[in-house]
Design a protein around this motif. Structure first.
Motif, short mmCIF file in Angstrom:
data_model
loop_
_atom_site.label_atom_id
_atom_site.label_comp_id
_atom_site.label_asym_id
_atom_site.label_seq_id
_atom_site.Cartn_x
_atom_site.Cartn_y
_atom_site.Cartn_z
N GLN A 451 0.82 -1.20 0.00
CA GLN A 451 0.00 0.00 0.00
C GLN A 451 0.86 1.27 0.00
OE1 GLN A 451 -2.80 0.18 3.21
NE2 GLN A 451 -3.54 2.23 2.68
N ALA A 452 1.97 1.24 0.80
CA ALA A 452 2.85 2.39 0.84
C ALA A 452 3.51 2.62 -0.52
CB ALA A 452 3.92 2.20 1.91
N LEU A 453 3.87 1.53 -1.23
CA LEU A 453 4.45 1.69 -2.57
C LEU A 453 3.45 2.30 -3.54
CD1 LEU A 453 6.63 -1.51 -3.24
CD2 LEU A 453 7.39 0.84 -2.98
N GLU A 454 2.20 1.90 -3.46
CA GLU A 454 1.18 2.47 -4.34
C GLU A 454 1.04 3.97 -4.10
OE1 GLU A 454 -2.46 0.42 -3.91
OE2 GLU A 454 -1.71 -1.49 -4.68
N GLU A 455 1.07 4.37 -2.81
CA GLU A 455 0.98 5.80 -2.51
C GLU A 455 2.21 6.54 -3.02
OE1 GLU A 455 -0.02 6.80 1.50
OE2 GLU A 455 -1.24 5.00 1.77
N ALA A 456 3.39 5.93 -2.81
CA ALA A 456 4.62 6.59 -3.25
C ALA A 456 4.69 6.70 -4.76
CB ALA A 456 5.83 5.83 -2.72
N TYR A 457 4.15 5.71 -5.47
CA TYR A 457 4.20 5.72 -6.93
C TYR A 457 3.04 6.51 -7.55
CZ TYR A 457 7.68 1.97 -6.65
OH TYR A 457 8.80 1.24 -6.39
N LEU A 523 10.91 -0.65 2.00
CA LEU A 523 10.14 -0.36 0.78
C LEU A 523 11.01 -0.52 -0.45
CD1 LEU A 523 8.00 2.72 1.90
CD2 LEU A 523 7.18 0.42 1.33
N ALA A 524 12.29 -0.16 -0.37
CA ALA A 524 13.19 -0.35 -1.50
C ALA A 524 13.35 -1.83 -1.81
CB ALA A 524 14.54 0.28 -1.20
N ARG A 525 13.47 -2.66 -0.81
CA ARG A 525 13.58 -4.10 -1.05
C ARG A 525 12.28 -4.64 -1.64
NH1 ARG A 525 17.32 -6.79 3.76
NH2 ARG A 525 19.04 -5.30 3.58
N GLU A 526 11.16 -4.13 -1.18
CA GLU A 526 9.87 -4.53 -1.75
C GLU A 526 9.79 -4.15 -3.22
OE1 GLU A 526 6.03 -6.06 -2.07
OE2 GLU A 526 7.52 -6.33 -0.48
N ALA A 527 10.44 -3.03 -3.56
CA ALA A 527 10.45 -2.57 -4.95
C ALA A 527 11.54 -3.25 -5.78
CB ALA A 527 10.64 -1.06 -4.99
N GLY A 528 12.32 -4.14 -5.17
CA GLY A 528 13.34 -4.87 -5.90
C GLY A 528 14.70 -4.20 -5.92
N ILE A 529 14.93 -3.23 -5.05
CA ILE A 529 16.21 -2.52 -5.00
C ILE A 529 16.98 -2.96 -3.75
CG2 ILE A 529 17.35 -0.27 -5.05
CD1 ILE A 529 14.72 0.94 -6.01
N PRO A 530 18.21 -3.45 -3.88
CA PRO A 530 19.01 -3.78 -2.68
C PRO A 530 19.19 -2.54 -1.81
CG PRO A 530 20.03 -4.68 -4.67
CD PRO A 530 18.93 -3.78 -5.13
N SER A 531 19.12 -2.73 -0.51
CA SER A 531 19.19 -1.58 0.40
C SER A 531 19.90 -1.97 1.69
CB SER A 531 17.78 -1.07 0.73
OG SER A 531 17.06 -2.04 1.47
N ARG A 532 20.36 -0.95 2.40
CA ARG A 532 20.95 -1.11 3.72
C ARG A 532 20.76 0.22 4.46
NH1 ARG A 532 27.39 -1.36 1.96
NH2 ARG A 532 27.70 0.88 1.61
N ILE A 533 21.12 0.23 5.74
CA ILE A 533 20.94 1.43 6.57
C ILE A 533 22.31 1.87 7.07
CG2 ILE A 533 19.84 2.41 8.63
CD1 ILE A 533 17.73 0.21 8.36
N ALA A 534 22.63 3.12 6.86
CA ALA A 534 23.87 3.71 7.37
C ALA A 534 23.56 4.49 8.65
CB ALA A 534 24.50 4.63 6.33
N VAL A 535 24.47 4.40 9.60
CA VAL A 535 24.32 5.08 10.88
C VAL A 535 25.55 5.95 11.11
CG1 VAL A 535 23.98 4.80 13.36
CG2 VAL A 535 22.98 3.16 11.77
#
Length: 808
Positions: A451-457, A523-535
């Protein structure tokens, strides 16, 4: 004529009799009380260390403490029971502690052949670094577990050393209190009433066993009862009172349930933490309001860089945290590090870093795409996969200023589209860890992400390229539908980062950088994009200061990369810049950072924020429930009812503190009588031990006080003999000790043969037996009253009775 108990023995004993008694003394004595006392100490130590649960994450470290500490205390108790070798108790305890330390995984991992002592100090230093550079709860690691084991064994050794002597036996409470005090300071939940109650019970039981553990065998006194019903009753009442007081205090006293410091201000390292503890505690760093800068730097870039300290790639665990076992390269000193990023359309920039109060964090805060580091004094590690640098303990202490060269990404959306069309970099290998989504057992996360991807797109118009998808996600979070809030996640219980927290955040739509970064990464992984979090840290605050490169700076390897006359702008970083952001992998470019958190940092040039929806520099939206379809309203400038309520609450809190103050004053008042009675008793016993001319008078005065407190006081005109004969008639078991006391007192009063110091121990044993018997016959209630309010303090029975006895 004074009465005389029949068959009264002389207070003097011949040297032959004393020698015979020493020869008859058992080689092993008080075995059971000493072992039970040791077990009570082990319970108190382990309960105190268990209160650190919450200071250190999880409980996996605790089982490793149980066997070594119990073995240490049991060995001490057993060895002290053997009269000839009791001096070996502490050396044996030290050997057990050393054996436990040497068998720990940290010490057995010494495959480099370092001397054991050097490896021990290095491992302990590493544990200290990890404990000092994280905001509790500290992530459990092999070195942290080792540090806790060493701490517990150290506490046990100090406790056993104090327990070796009767004069210091009760001082064990000082080292035993160390761990609970640390817990009350550092742990958000406080020290924990359950652990404190167990520790208090262990201490009380130990205190009750101390007289039995140090009791001397005597033919007269015989064997003392260890489990006297009345003694157990007193112990039970005292234990219930102490535990009840702890439970009552937990309702209002800081440190028991909320810790001594407010949320966000847990001591760590330099008292209040300004370091970044990955994800789960980043909110505390932000709420700490620590505005004092701990890092200043100058950069040649037009925009201040983000500074990365850690990277989280696995988003499927219950808690998201950096992976510690990634492959790394060991370096020493100045090094051009290995890198795997694209230099396409990049420009070389320089950062010069300074820690005004010294660096306490082994994780270096480095800009993205760093490729050259200069100024490190000693060994350090470089993790190629995450571009994270970690200093060794020696390098951390020796390193001052650091200069870093980096190549920030400088591309346009058109360049990314061209790379995508040319299919450049599509064969790059990316680990599956960067694409996996958390398990969705209740099937609640997946629908929310879709649902969040639909809103973002924008209602299903899926972008063509991964960059367009990433920009759409970034705009989705910065568009005004989400509110930046550091307090709402804390109040509503989703302060952290994992799949459950992301679900709460997408539903509540209020949070801080951790929540924005975590949600965009999923959400990026749901969209098929590899992702990670930087701190790490968002760009610092400009100081207005600048430095200019001149010819004299060319002596350094990095300054030579800059043209003379180049101006570097100054910035400073504090705990308020603690930050987290997502990095997405784009073909041909590698890991590319984004900024979804409104009001924080800046959006990159390749993902500009639409002008019409630009977020303010600092979000001022109210922290109120937000509908999924309705943007939040602006905050009213008028005073809110919450402000008035807060003032009333503070006044109420002030009134509440009067109750504990009154309780403390009442408790102090109850301690006055026992303290005065004990002080008077010790003065009299000291006179008896000294063999002074007044020793018999002091012995008689104490005997009269014991009788008065037990409700069997002497009559006004009763002499020594009359009173002691009456006591012997009423208490036949006390006939022998009363005969001994009568003979010693009357010989001093009437014959001038004063009590010698050599006879004092036997007389005091007799006095103690009389006191124990008379007090033990009292009901529990009267026994407590006689202890709290001794009747002997209201008169001077000793002087009056002495004068009466002298006249008869």
């Amino acid at each position: 004529m004074t009465s005389q108990l029949a068959g009264a023995p002389s207070p003097r004993e011949t040297e032959e009799q004393k020698s015979l008694m020493l020869e008859q003394a058992p080689a092993v004595e008080n075995v059971l009380p000493r072992i039970l006392a040791s077990l009570c100490l082990a319970l108190a130590v382990l309960a105190g260390m268990a209160s650190l649960t919450g200071v250190v994450e999880g409980t996996s470290w605790f089982p490793y403490l149980v066997l070594p500490n119990i073995a240490l205390h049991l060995a001490c108790g057993a060895i002290r029971s053997v009269r000839v070798v009791r001096w070996l108790a502490i050396p044996a305890a030290v050997l057990i502690a050393v054996a436990a330390i040497m068998r720990h995984d940290v010490m057995t991992a010494n495959s480099y052949g370092f001397p054991a002592l050097q490896w021990f100090r290095s491992s302990l230093s590493e544990a200290g670094l990890q404990l000092a550079t994280q905001v509790p709860p500290v992530a459990s690691s092999i070195h942290v577990d080792f540090g806790i084991l060493v701490l517990s064994l150290g506490v046990s050794l100090v406790v056993e050393l104090l327990a070796s002597f009767r004069r210091t036996a009760l001082l064990v409470i000082i080292p035993l209190s160390f761990a609970p005090i640390v817990a009350s300071l550092f742990k958000q939940q406080g020290a924990g009433i359950g652990y404190l109650s167990l520790m208090v019970l262990g201490i009380l039981a130990y205190a009750a066993l101390v007289p039995h553990a140090f009791a001397k065998s005597s033919p007269r006194t015989g064997r003392r009862k260890l489990l006297d019903p009345k003694t157990l009753g007193i112990f039970g009442i005292t234990a219930l009172a102490c535990v009840g007081s702890l439970i009552a205090a937990s309702l209002w006293m800081p440190g028991f349930r909320t810790g001594m410091f407010p949320e966000g201000q847990r001591p760590s390292g330099d008292l209040l933490a300004n370091n970044v503890d990955p994800l789960i505690n980043l909110g505390r760093d932000l709420r700490s309001n620590g505005s004092d800068p701990f890092l200043t730097y100058y950069t040649s870039a037009s925009k201040a860089p983000y500074l990365r300290t850690q990277v989280i790639k696995e988003l499927t665990n219950e808690r998201w945290e950096p992976t510690e076992d990634l492959f790394h390269t060991d370096y020493s000193g100045d090094v051009a590090v290995n890198n795997n990023f694209s230099l396409l359309s990049s420009s070389e920039e320089i950062v010069q870093m300074t820690w005004p109060r010294g660096n306490r964090n082994p994780l270096l805060p480095l800009p993205d795409r760093s490729n050259l580091v200069s100024g490190i004094q000693g060994d350090w590690q470089w993790t190629l996969e995450t571009s994270v640098a970690r200093l060794s303990g020696d390098a951390l202490g020796a390193t001052g200023d650091i200069t870093v060269a980096y190549a920030p990404l400088n591309i346009t959306p058109e360049m990314v589209e061209y790379l995508d069309q040319r299919r450049i970099g599509t064969n790059d290998f990316i680990s599956s860890d960067y694409t996996q989504l958390p398990q969705d057992s209740d099937n609640a996360l997946q629908p929310m992400l879709e649902q969040a991807l639909e809103e973002a797109y924008d209602k299903g118009s899926t972008p063509r390229t991964n960059l367009e998808k990433a920009v759409a996600l970034q705009d989705y979070f910065r568009s005004g539908n989400f509110v930046y809030s550091e307090r709402t996640p804390l109040r509503e219980g989703y302060d952290g980062a994992n799949a459950e927290v992301v679900k709460a955040f997408l539903n509540r739509r209020q949070g801080y950088c951790v929540h924005f970064a975590s949600a965009m990464a999923l959400l990026a992984r749901e969209a098929g994009i590899p992702s990670r979090i930087a701190v790490g840290y968002a760009p610092g605050v400009a100081t207005g200061e600048t430095i200019t490169v001149d010819n004299s700076d060319a002596a350094t390897s990095l300054a030579s990369l800059l043209e003379p006359g180049t101006e570097l702008k100054g910035y400073e970083v504090s705990g308020q810049q603690a930050h987290a952001w997502p990095e997405l992998y784009l073909d041909g470019l590698g890991w590319v950072p984004f900024e979804p958190t409104p009001g924080r940092g800046y959006t990159p040039t390749y993902a500009p924020e639409p002008t019409s929806t630009a977020a303010p520099q600092e979000s001022t939206a109210p922290e109120v429930p937000t509908s999924r379809s309705t943007p939040p309203r602006s905050e009213s400038p008028d005073p809110t009812p919450q402000a008035t309520t807060g003032s009333s609450s503070r006044d109420g809190n002030t009134a509440i503190w009067l109750a504990p103050l009154a309780i403390l004053l009442a408790a102090a008042g109850l301690c006055v009588g026992p303290w005065r009675r004990q002080r008077t008793r010790q003065k009299r016993l000291a006179l008896v031990r000294s063999g002074a001319p007044d020793a018999a008078q002091a012995l008689w005065a104490e005997l009269l006080s014991v009788g008065m407190d037990a409700g069997v006081e002497a009559g006004v005109h009763e002499s020594v003999g009359d009173y002691l004969v009456r006591l012997a008639d009423d208490h036949p078991r006390l006939a022998k000790p009363l005969q001994l006391l009568q003979a010693a007192i009357e010989q001093s009063f009437y014959a001038g043969r004063h009590v010698p110091a050599d006879d004092a121990p036997e007389l005091l044993d007799a006095l103690h037996e009389v006191q124990s018997q008379l007090r033990g016959e009292l009901p529990a209630g009267r026994r407590i009253l006689s202890f709290l309010f001794p009747r002997s303090l209201r008169s001077t029975p000793g002087k009056r009775a002495t004068a009466e006895g002298a006249r008869k």
